[in-house]
Design a protein around this motif. Structure first.
Motif, PDB file in Angstrom:
ATOM      1  N   ASN A  85      -4.336   2.678  -6.247  1.00 35.87           N
ATOM      2  CA  ASN A  85      -5.047   1.616  -5.523  1.00 35.87           C
ATOM      3  C   ASN A  85      -5.871   0.764  -6.474  1.00 35.87           C
ATOM      4  N   GLY A 107       0.785  -1.221   0.000  1.00 36.78           N
ATOM      5  CA  GLY A 107       0.000   0.000   0.000  1.00 36.78           C
ATOM      6  C   GLY A 107       0.815   1.269   0.000  1.00 36.78           C
ATOM      7  N   LYS A 108       2.138   1.165  -0.099  1.00 37.10           N
ATOM      8  CA  LYS A 108       2.984   2.348  -0.133  1.00 37.10           C
ATOM      9  C   LYS A 108       3.117   2.837  -1.565  1.00 37.10           C
ATOM     10  N   ASN A 109       2.803   4.096  -1.771  1.00 33.04           N
ATOM     11  CA  ASN A 109       2.837   4.673  -3.114  1.00 33.04           C
ATOM     12  C   ASN A 109       4.086   5.536  -3.285  1.00 33.04           C
ATOM     13  N   ARG A 147      -3.666  -1.884  -8.091  1.00 32.95           N
ATOM     14  CA  ARG A 147      -3.106  -2.929  -7.231  1.00 32.95           C
ATOM     15  C   ARG A 147      -3.935  -4.204  -7.267  1.00 32.95           C
ATOM     16  N   ASP A 148      -5.090  -4.158  -7.910  1.00 39.61           N
ATOM     17  CA  ASP A 148      -5.944  -5.341  -8.015  1.00 39.61           C
ATOM     18  C   ASP A 148      -5.360  -6.312  -9.044  1.00 39.61           C
ATOM     19  N   GLU A 205      -3.404   8.602  -5.817  1.00 39.55           N
ATOM     20  CA  GLU A 205      -3.657   7.564  -4.815  1.00 39.55           C
ATOM     21  C   GLU A 205      -4.787   6.637  -5.246  1.00 39.55           C
TER      22      GLU A 205
END
Length: 314
Positions: A232, A182-184, A235-236, A228
């Motif tokens: 996210n 979860g780090k961008n 990331r799926d 953001e």
């Protein structure tokens, strides 16, 4: 008379120094915009806009010859292609858009900007410009968009070039671990953060004036919520494998172009590409040494040469 002319030239030089110096200190965004205009002019490109679907697309167009459409990656814009475009326009007709949500193209609050949504939007853009058959080139996230689009619209994308493309299986690296946690790394608030973020994508540190970096930092802050939310979305598994799971549907000639030391999309993705292209009419691969994730900026001459050869070989 000569002395008077010399005094005039001195005054002109002084005025230019004051104007440029003032712009650098108080309006560096104007210098950045002027540099983009200079590069676009050198590449014989003109800026246009068109409403297509839910997006006001802003794009560069220029050059003569077979049409090539160039797509940029995540948190980037059409300007990343300018160094390559300068080398391509003598031989090709180029279309270089800001993908929806990025650069100067419009963005709709709450809308999805994942790979599939962008591929669908790309078709509305192609229809608006009445493009027929063209070579489609996509970098990073733009590569996944290009690949999915080519699968769905093979009558338009006669050849597909994937440049350090997202959407494929590859060996996990530090970037992968951070992203899945979860780090961008594409978010930053100061010059130091900008340096850390760009070090992830470039082989060598970027040598940009501090006030220009400040402009890029401010843009990143203004786009934080969108960066953001889109990060996210991507990331799926349906997104980071968006192209991998459909490679067997590609039937046109495909090029895979990678930097050997890519820290974002590991070069092992090239093996996944080769093994997954079971129905492509031809498969070409090229590996560049001395670059990271941005070959169009780090190795523009080699990138242009490879893309030209591929575009003209089929």
């Amino acid at each position: 008379m000569l002395l008077r002319r010399l005094k005039f030239l001195v005054w002109i030089a002084a005025i230019l120094v004051i104007v440029l110096g003032g712009s650098y200190l108080f309006a560096p965004q104007l210098l950045l915009r002027a540099n983009n205009m200079r590069q676009a002019m050198a590449a014989q490109l003109e800026k246009h806009s068109v409403q297509a679907g839910d997006t006001r697309w802003v794009y560069y167009e220029g050059g003569d010859g077979p049409t090539i459409v160039l797509l940029h990656g995540f948190a980037a814009n059409k300007e990343v292609w300018l160094p390559v475009a300068k080398l391509l326009t003598p031989h090709f007709h180029l279309i270089i858009p800001d993908l929806p949500g990025w650069g100067e193209s419009s963005r709709n609050a709450g809308a999805s900007y994942n790979v599939d949504a962008q591929a669908a939007r790309l078709q509305t853009f192609v229809q608006a410009l009445q493009l027929q058959s063209f070579v489609l080139v996509g970098h990073s996230l733009g590569g996944a968009v290009a690949g999915v689009y080519a699968i769905q619209n093979p009558e338009h994308a006669r050849e597909l070039a994937l440049v350090d493309a997202y959407g494929l299986k590859y060996q996990e690296n530090a970037f992968t671990h951070e992203a899945m946690a979860g780090k961008n790394p594409f978010l930053f608030d100061d010059r130091a953060g900008f340096a850390r973020s760009t070090a992830l994508a470039f082989e060598k540190p970027l040598d940009l004036p501090g006030r220009i970096v400040d402009v890029l930092v401010k843009r990143n802050q203004q786009d934080r919520a969108f960066i953001e939310s889109n990060f996210n979305e991507l990331r799926d598994p349906s997104q980071y494998l968006a192209l991998q799971n459909r490679l067997g549907q590609l039937e046109m000639p495909v090029l895979g172009l990678w930097c050997h030391d890519d820290k974002i999309v590991d070069i092992s993705a090239l093996d996944s590409l080769r093994s997954g292209l079971t129905h492509a009419s031809s498969i070409s691969t090229s590996i560049l040494i001395g670059c990271n994730h941005m070959p169009m900026l780090e190795k523009p001459e080699q990138t242009a040469q490879i893309l030209s050869g591929f575009a003209l070989s089929h």
